[in-house]
Design a protein around this motif. Structure first.
Motif, mmCIF file in Angstrom:
data_model
loop_
_atom_site.group_PDB
_atom_site.id
_atom_site.type_symbol
_atom_site.label_atom_id
_atom_site.label_comp_id
_atom_site.label_asym_id
_atom_site.label_seq_id
_atom_site.Cartn_x
_atom_site.Cartn_y
_atom_site.Cartn_z
ATOM 1 N N GLY A 127 1.713 -56.695 47.803
ATOM 2 C CA GLY A 127 0.819 -57.758 47.357
ATOM 3 C C GLY A 127 -0.035 -58.319 48.472
ATOM 4 N N ARG A 128 -0.227 -59.611 48.435
ATOM 5 C CA ARG A 128 -1.161 -60.276 49.333
ATOM 6 C C ARG A 128 -0.628 -60.449 50.750
ATOM 7 N NH1 ARG A 128 -5.438 -61.453 47.066
ATOM 8 N NH2 ARG A 128 -6.275 -63.350 47.909
ATOM 9 N N GLU A 129 0.635 -60.160 51.008
ATOM 10 C CA GLU A 129 1.160 -60.313 52.370
ATOM 11 C C GLU A 129 0.483 -59.363 53.349
ATOM 12 O OE1 GLU A 129 3.853 -61.590 49.438
ATOM 13 O OE2 GLU A 129 3.744 -59.479 49.939
ATOM 14 N N LEU A 130 -0.026 -58.248 52.848
ATOM 15 C CA LEU A 130 -0.648 -57.265 53.727
ATOM 16 C C LEU A 130 -2.083 -57.611 54.083
ATOM 17 C CD1 LEU A 130 0.683 -53.989 52.104
ATOM 18 C CD2 LEU A 130 1.485 -55.114 54.181
ATOM 19 N N GLN A 131 -2.689 -58.538 53.371
ATOM 20 C CA GLN A 131 -4.070 -58.897 53.653
ATOM 21 C C GLN A 131 -4.110 -59.928 54.772
ATOM 22 O OE1 GLN A 131 -5.884 -60.126 50.050
ATOM 23 N NE2 GLN A 131 -5.765 -58.107 49.113
ATOM 24 N N LEU A 132 -4.961 -59.668 55.735
ATOM 25 C CA LEU A 132 -5.111 -60.565 56.868
ATOM 26 C C LEU A 132 -6.318 -61.462 56.668
ATOM 27 C CD1 LEU A 132 -4.476 -58.005 59.730
ATOM 28 C CD2 LEU A 132 -2.861 -59.626 58.749
ATOM 29 N N ASP A 133 -6.213 -62.675 57.131
ATOM 30 C CA ASP A 133 -7.315 -63.618 57.038
ATOM 31 C C ASP A 133 -8.048 -63.639 58.366
ATOM 32 O OD1 ASP A 133 -7.605 -67.218 56.708
ATOM 33 O OD2 ASP A 133 -9.063 -65.638 56.373
ATOM 34 N N TYR A 134 -9.324 -63.233 58.353
ATOM 35 C CA TYR A 134 -10.110 -63.219 59.579
ATOM 36 C C TYR A 134 -11.051 -64.414 59.672
ATOM 37 C CZ TYR A 134 -8.512 -58.484 60.299
ATOM 38 O OH TYR A 134 -7.741 -57.383 60.515
ATOM 39 N N GLY A 135 -10.914 -65.377 58.841
ATOM 40 C CA GLY A 135 -11.826 -66.514 58.826
ATOM 41 C C GLY A 135 -11.363 -67.666 59.682
ATOM 42 N N GLY A 136 -10.558 -67.412 60.697
ATOM 43 C CA GLY A 136 -10.004 -68.480 61.517
ATOM 44 C C GLY A 136 -10.999 -69.075 62.489
ATOM 45 N N GLU A 137 -10.495 -69.975 63.302
ATOM 46 C CA GLU A 137 -11.326 -70.686 64.263
ATOM 47 C C GLU A 137 -11.208 -70.063 65.641
ATOM 48 O OE1 GLU A 137 -10.122 -74.723 64.180
ATOM 49 O OE2 GLU A 137 -10.811 -75.037 62.150
ATOM 50 N N PHE A 138 -12.159 -70.427 66.502
ATOM 51 C CA PHE A 138 -12.113 -69.991 67.888
ATOM 52 C C PHE A 138 -10.989 -70.715 68.610
ATOM 53 C CE2 PHE A 138 -16.723 -69.337 67.035
ATOM 54 C CZ PHE A 138 -16.722 -67.970 67.210
ATOM 55 N N PRO A 139 -10.511 -70.156 69.718
ATOM 56 C CA PRO A 139 -9.512 -70.881 70.516
ATOM 57 C C PRO A 139 -10.078 -72.226 70.993
ATOM 58 C CG PRO A 139 -9.719 -68.604 71.252
ATOM 59 C CD PRO A 139 -10.800 -68.841 70.243
ATOM 60 N N ALA A 140 -9.196 -73.147 71.285
ATOM 61 C CA ALA A 140 -9.612 -74.502 71.688
ATOM 62 C C ALA A 140 -10.487 -74.482 72.928
ATOM 63 C CB ALA A 140 -8.377 -75.370 71.925
ATOM 64 N N THR A 141 -10.222 -73.570 73.855
ATOM 65 C CA THR A 141 -11.027 -73.490 75.075
ATOM 66 C C THR A 141 -12.476 -73.163 74.752
ATOM 67 O OG1 THR A 141 -9.088 -72.625 76.204
ATOM 68 C CG2 THR A 141 -11.183 -72.385 77.325
ATOM 69 N N VAL A 142 -12.686 -72.236 73.852
ATOM 70 C CA VAL A 142 -14.045 -71.842 73.482
ATOM 71 C C VAL A 142 -14.727 -72.971 72.716
ATOM 72 C CG1 VAL A 142 -15.407 -70.159 72.190
ATOM 73 C CG2 VAL A 142 -13.427 -69.398 73.496
ATOM 74 N N GLN A 143 -14.006 -73.633 71.828
ATOM 75 C CA GLN A 143 -14.575 -74.762 71.089
ATOM 76 C C GLN A 143 -14.942 -75.911 72.025
ATOM 77 O OE1 GLN A 143 -11.765 -75.852 68.077
ATOM 78 N NE2 GLN A 143 -12.424 -74.242 66.677
ATOM 79 N N ALA A 144 -14.178 -76.078 73.098
ATOM 80 C CA ALA A 144 -14.458 -77.162 74.045
ATOM 81 C C ALA A 144 -15.819 -76.987 74.708
ATOM 82 C CB ALA A 144 -13.357 -77.231 75.102
ATOM 83 N N PHE A 145 -16.246 -75.753 74.921
ATOM 84 C CA PHE A 145 -17.570 -75.531 75.498
ATOM 85 C C PHE A 145 -18.670 -76.001 74.559
ATOM 86 C CE2 PHE A 145 -15.344 -72.402 78.226
ATOM 87 C CZ PHE A 145 -15.775 -72.882 79.448
ATOM 88 N N LEU A 146 -18.493 -75.800 73.269
ATOM 89 C CA LEU A 146 -19.483 -76.269 72.309
ATOM 90 C C LEU A 146 -19.515 -77.797 72.277
ATOM 91 C CD1 LEU A 146 -21.580 -75.659 70.137
ATOM 92 C CD2 LEU A 146 -19.709 -75.569 68.478
ATOM 93 N N LEU A 147 -18.350 -78.418 72.254
ATOM 94 C CA LEU A 147 -18.301 -79.892 72.260
ATOM 95 C C LEU A 147 -18.873 -80.454 73.559
ATOM 96 C CD1 LEU A 147 -14.813 -80.467 70.609
ATOM 97 C CD2 LEU A 147 -17.071 -80.742 69.579
ATOM 98 N N GLY A 148 -18.573 -79.799 74.673
ATOM 99 C CA GLY A 148 -19.126 -80.222 75.964
ATOM 100 C C GLY A 148 -20.639 -80.122 75.971
ATOM 101 N N SER A 149 -21.160 -79.070 75.388
ATOM 102 C CA SER A 149 -22.603 -78.899 75.316
ATOM 103 C C SER A 149 -23.252 -80.015 74.508
ATOM 104 C CB SER A 149 -22.918 -77.541 74.688
ATOM 105 O OG SER A 149 -24.294 -77.361 74.562
ATOM 106 N N LEU A 150 -22.632 -80.374 73.392
ATOM 107 C CA LEU A 150 -23.171 -81.462 72.576
ATOM 108 C C LEU A 150 -23.096 -82.805 73.299
ATOM 109 C CD1 LEU A 150 -21.732 -80.426 69.090
ATOM 110 C CD2 LEU A 150 -24.087 -80.192 69.914
ATOM 111 N N ALA A 151 -22.019 -83.029 74.052
ATOM 112 C CA ALA A 151 -21.891 -84.281 74.816
ATOM 113 C C ALA A 151 -22.946 -84.355 75.916
ATOM 114 C CB ALA A 151 -20.489 -84.384 75.408
#
Length: 178
Positions: free
Chosen positions: A100-124
């Motif tokens: 069933g659905r256990e074999l399907q992987l979800d690729y819609g996740g988020e970037f690691p926190a380190t990578v997201q921090a660069f975007l937030l830093g850029s906005l700041a």
């Protein structure tokens, strides 16, 4: 960063290091102008402001080149389609039982926190640049040397953070919530 840095091409790593080094030099020169200059720029302060502007150009050029040369990680949808095709082929041949659905992987996740921090830093940093630009515009005499220099420092920080996010987001593995 330890999970993203090895995924970059060696040339892109060198270009990113050049971008960060020139950003640091430009920010230091811009801060020196903003803090040490008076109402008029001395020849030395004019030279420092030219160094800051040149550093900004080198930084942006190196980050844009690195991001352009770095290929994007395999497409999420292509990976998902290949994975599903392999699972269906294995089920069809009887090598694995359908679960069933256990074999399907979800690729819609988020970037690691380190990578997201660069975007937030850029906005700041961008918010800081806008604040100093607005402060310079409301002065009766127009933008001062200090407000222009601080605006330049914040724009350089925003560019460095934003382009680092752009570069790392191309290769960063996305995390999914369980």
């Amino acid at each position: 960063m330890s999970e993203v840095w090895p995924l970059l091409r060696p040339l892109c790593r060198k270009l990113a290091l050049l971008g960060w080094a020139s950003s640091a030099a430009g920010m230091a020169a811009g801060l020196a102008v903003a803090i040490a200059s008076g109402t008029r720029l001395s020849p030395m302060m004019s030279t420092l402001q030219l160094v800051a502007a040149t550093s900004m150009a080198v930084s942006v050029a190196s980050f844009v080149t690195a991001a352009a040369l770095q290929p994007r990680a395999r497409s999420q949808s292509r990976s998902r389609a290949r994975s599903q095709a392999r699972v269906q082929a294995a089920v069809k041949h009887g090598s694995i039982a359908p679960q069933g659905r256990e074999l399907q992987l979800d690729y819609g996740g988020e970037f690691p926190a380190t990578v997201q921090a660069f975007l937030l830093g850029s906005l700041a940093f961008l918010a800081g640049a806008v604040a100093f630009a607005c402060a310079g515009l409301v002065l009766q005499s127009g933008p001062s040397v200090q407000s222009v220099a601080f605006c330049q420092v914040f724009l350089l920080g925003a560019a460095a953070s934003g382009f680092t996010f752009m570069l790392f987001s191309k290769v960063a593995p996305r995390h999914t919530e369980p």
